[in-house]
Design an enzyme around this catalytic site. Structure first.
Site: not given
Ligand code: DQA
Length: 144
Positions: A10-11, A18, A23, A80, A87, A101, A105, A110, A114
């Protein structure tokens, strides 16, 4: 052909506008084009996707397991707290596939919330803090 699914949570469609101080100024479209160019150079192919929907992200991970594709995943805020996403990642890595992964950032520098990733323990590895280059580093790792 070494095909990699690059999945974004998301985002991340808002990259460029943003929180550019966190970012960067590069857009989501810039991310797609730099990954595509880098994959070409490495003799790989990428399928880059973004969703704001947890269920859709989980379905894409199932697809990765079924099609035997390695994955680069930026789980965004799901990192998070989403045990369902964790899963689904475990389904991919326990099938013998690689899942990296990535974060633009460095979440550890942060806010406290996070600092924990529920994904990292079932990922093959984690790359964070290098801006959009985090994805390119992950791609290069999957090329050998
Ligand atoms: C992020 C870090 C997350 O904490 C945040 O919720 C994001 C982006 C990153 O790429 O730095 O949406 O995953």
């Amino acid at each position: 052909m070494n095909k990699v699914l690059v999945l974004n949570g998301p985002n991340l469609n808002r990259l460029g506008s943003r929180e550019p101080d966190v970012y960067g100024n590069a857009s989501y479209a810039d991310l797609v084009s730099s990954l595509t160019a880098s994959a070409n150079e490495l003799g790989m192919s990428v399928d880059v996707r973004q969703t704001n929907d947890e269920a859709e992200l989980i379905s894409w991970l199932h697809e990765a397991a079924d099609s035997k594709s390695n994955v680069i995943l930026n789980p965004a805020a799901f990192t998070h707290y989403s045990y369902a996403l964790r899963d689904a990642c475990a389904i991919v890595t326990s099938a013998g596939l690689k899942l990296i992964e990535v974060h633009i950032s460095n979440p550890h520098s942060r806010e406290e919330f996070r600092h924990n990733s529920v994904i990292s323990a079932v990922a093959t590895g984690v790359i964070a803090g290098f801006g959009q280059n985090s994805y390119l580093l992950a791609l290069s790792q999957l090329s050998h």
